[in-house]
Design a protein around this motif. Structure first.
Motif, PDB file in Angstrom:
ATOM      1  N   ASP A 209       0.838  -1.199   0.000  1.00 56.79           N
ATOM      2  CA  ASP A 209       0.000   0.000   0.000  1.00 56.79           C
ATOM      3  C   ASP A 209       0.877   1.254   0.000  1.00 56.79           C
ATOM      4  O   ASP A 209       2.111   1.183  -0.006  1.00 56.79           O
ATOM      5  N   ARG A 210       0.255   2.413  -0.002  1.00 62.54           N
ATOM      6  CA  ARG A 210       0.999   3.669  -0.118  1.00 62.54           C
ATOM      7  C   ARG A 210       1.844   3.959   1.110  1.00 62.54           C
ATOM      8  O   ARG A 210       2.735   4.805   1.062  1.00 62.54           O
ATOM      9  N   GLY A 211       1.562   3.251   2.196  1.00 56.39           N
ATOM     10  CA  GLY A 211       2.369   3.410   3.393  1.00 56.39           C
ATOM     11  C   GLY A 211       3.511   2.414   3.470  1.00 56.39           C
ATOM     12  O   GLY A 211       4.209   2.349   4.488  1.00 56.39           O
ATOM     13  N   GLY A 212       3.691   1.616   2.399  1.00 58.46           N
ATOM     14  CA  GLY A 212       4.772   0.650   2.375  1.00 58.46           C
ATOM     15  C   GLY A 212       4.465  -0.657   3.080  1.00 58.46           C
ATOM     16  O   GLY A 212       5.364  -1.484   3.273  1.00 58.46           O
TER      17      GLY A 212
END
Length: 430
Positions: free
Chosen positions: A72-75
Motif C-alpha cells: 500500500d501507499r504506506g509501504g
C-alpha cells in the motif's frame, strides 16, 4: 471502430447471473440454518490482511505460490486473504478477554489464490468456515463430524454419497518414526509425500522417498503402514493413542461418522493433531470436497494465551460440483410470484397500490415498467416464472375489485383489492 474492453471476468474468477445466484442462495441459506441450529454465530473480517500472517501459518504452497500480495501507499505488505483461519485466529486473540470459551463461529468469506484454474479449483472462491475455539475436548471433533453430516444431509445427500476420512498427525508421526524409522529431519518431507500419495504413481513416490533419504525397505514399510487402515492403531504405542482426540472419537458411539485413514495429512502448516477430508464417493467426481482439522495454538501468533481450535472450510466450487453430480442442485427460483398488470397507462398508480399490498403480505411482486398490451404482459409474466397475475381493469378498479388469474390453469376470479393477497397466496399453495 472503437476498441471495447473484454466482457469476460479475470481468469479464474466467475460471474454469477441471477439463475446461478439463486441456486447459490438456496444452498448456502440451507447451510446457514444448520450451522445456527448448532449454536454457531456468524462473523466476518477484512479481505485485506498483513501478508505475514499467511507466510507464518498457512504453509509454503500458499505463501510462496498462491498469495496475491500488494504494497500500500504506506509501504505495508498486504495480501488478499487466501483462507479465513488466520484472520479468525487474529480476531479471537484480539477479543479473548471478552469471549466465553468455547465459542462456535462461522463465516462465508470470498478467498483468493493464484492457482491454475481447473475443475474444482479457481482463483476466487467462497468458503463456509466453521470453527470451535477454546476447548481440548474430543467432543469438539464429534460435534464437527455431526455438523458435516447434517449439513450435507440438509442439501439432500445420503450417507452413501460421501465419506469423512480422518487421521491424527500425532498418530501418523508415531507410525512414521516408530514403524518406518523416519528421522525427525525427514518427518516434514515425508508428511508432504504422504499428502501426495493418491495423486502420484508408485514409481514417482519411490523416487521422491529416495530423495528424502528413505531406503527401499523403508518405502515398502511405509506403503504397508499407509494401507493398513484401522489395523495400524494396534501397532502404535498406547501412550500415543491415549493422547489422540481421534482415537477417542473412534472409541465412542460416534465412530460411524468417520473412517480412519492414515493417508489424510492436509497441507496447511497449522494443523497439529486431528485432520480430515470429506470425499465424494461417486466415480464421476471421486475427489476431496473439503476438509479441516485441529490446531493447538493458531492464536499464538497474536497472544501468549493458548487457544486451541478445530474447524473446516467448505468451498463453493467443489460443493456445487458434488450437488450437480448427484442431481441435488436446486432449480433457480422464479423472478417473482405474481405480476400486477394495469390494462391501461392511467391505471399504473392503481397497479402500484395493489403491488404494495401484495409485497407487504410477503409475495414477490413486480409491476410492468413500460406500457404493453395485456397479452404481451401475460407472456412476460409466464417467462418470469410467475404463477399468478393480478389484472387491474378500469371498471373493476372503480368498484374496488381486481382480477386474479392462475397462469397454470388460466382460471380467474374477481376479488376485492384487500382480498387479492389472500387469493394469490391460495394459488401459490401446492
Amino acid at each position: 471502430m472503437p476498441e471495447f474492453l473484454p466482457t469476460a471476468p479475470y481468469r479464474g474468477t466467475r460471474d454469477f447471473l441471477p439463475p446461478e445466484m439463486s441456486v447459490r442462495t438456496q444452498v448456502f441459506g440451507t447451510l446457514y440454518e444448520v450451522l445456527e441450529r448448532y449454536g454457531f454465530q456468524r462473523y466476518d473480517g477484512p479481505v485485506l490482511e498483513s501478508a505475514e500472517i499467511y507466510e507464518a501459518k498457512s504453509g509454503q504452497e500458499i505463501a510462496d505460490q498462491q498469495l496475491y500480495t500488494l504494497t500500500d501507499r504506506g509501504g505495508r505488505r498486504l495480501a488478499l486473504r487466501p483462507e479465513m483461519t488466520p484472520s479468525v485466529a487474529r480476531m479471537i486473540a484480539g477479543n479473548a478477554g471478552s469471549l466465553q470459551f468455547p465459542v462456535r463461529w462461522y463465516s462465508h468469506p470470498n478467498c483468493h489464490r493464484y492457482e491454475r484454474p481447473q475443475r474444482g479449483r479457481v482463483r476466487e472462491h467462497w468458503q463456509i468456515n466453521a470453527d470451535i475455539f477454546g476447548s481440548e475436548s474430543a467432543n469438539c471433533e464429534i460435534e464437527i463430524f455431526e455438523l458435516i453430516h447434517d449439513m450435507l444431509r440438509a442439501l439432500g445427500a445420503t450417507e452413501d454419497m460421501f465419506v469423512v476420512r480422518a487421521n491424527d498427525r500425532t498418530l501418523l508421526s508415531s507410525a512414521l518414526t516408530d514403524l518406518v524409522g523416519v528421522t525427525d529431519e525427514q518427518l516434514s518431507p515425508v508428511f508432504s509425500l504422504v499428502d501426495r500419495w493418491e495423486k502420484q504413481d508408485r514409481e514417482k513416490l519411490a523416487e521422491t522417498a529416495a530423495e528424502i533419504g528413505l531406503t527401499t525397505k523403508q518405502f515398502d514399510r511405509l506403503t504397508e503402514v499407509l494401507g493398513a487402515g484401522t489395523a495400524l492403531l494396534d501397532e502404535l504405542p498406547e501412550a500415543v493413542k491415549e493422547n489422540s482426540h481421534l482415537v477417542r472419537v473412534l472409541s465412542s458411539g460416534s465412530a460411524d461418522l468417520v473412517r480412519f485413514d492414515p493417508l489424510i495429512v492436509r497441507g496447511l502448516a497449522y494443523y497439529t493433531s486431528t485432520v480430515f477430508e470429506v470425499f465424494d464417493t461417486s466415480p464421476e467426481n471421486n475427489r476431496a470436497l473439503f476438509g479441516g482439522g485441529r490446531y493447538s495454538d493458531l492464536a499464538g501468533l497474536f497472544t501468549a494465551q493458548q487457544i486451541p481450535g478445530i474447524g473446516f472450510g467448505m468451498g463453493d466450487v467443489t460443493l456445487i460440483d458434488f450437488l450437480q453430480t448427484h442431481g441435488l442442485a436446486p432449480a433457480p427460483r422464479a423472478e417473482v410470484d405474481v405480476v400486477v398488470i394495469p390494462v391501461t397507462e392511467d391505471l399504473e398508480d392503481a397497479a402500484r397500490t395493489v403491488a404494495t399490498k401484495l409485497r407487504r403480505a410477503g409475495l414477490r411482486t413486480s409491476v410492468p415498467l413500460e406500457p404493453r398490451k395485456l397479452g404481451k404482459e401475460l407472456g412476460r409474466a409466464d417467462k418470469a416464472g410467475a404463477r399468478a397475475v393480478v389484472i387491474v381493469g378500469q371498471e373493476d378498479w372503480e368498484h374496488g375489485n381486481v382480477t386474479v388469474r392462475s397462469l397454470a390453469t388460466r382460471d380467474q376470479q374477481q376479488v376485492g383489492v384487500d382480498a387479492a393477497a389472500g387469493a394469490v397466496a391460495d394459488l401459490l399453495t401446492p
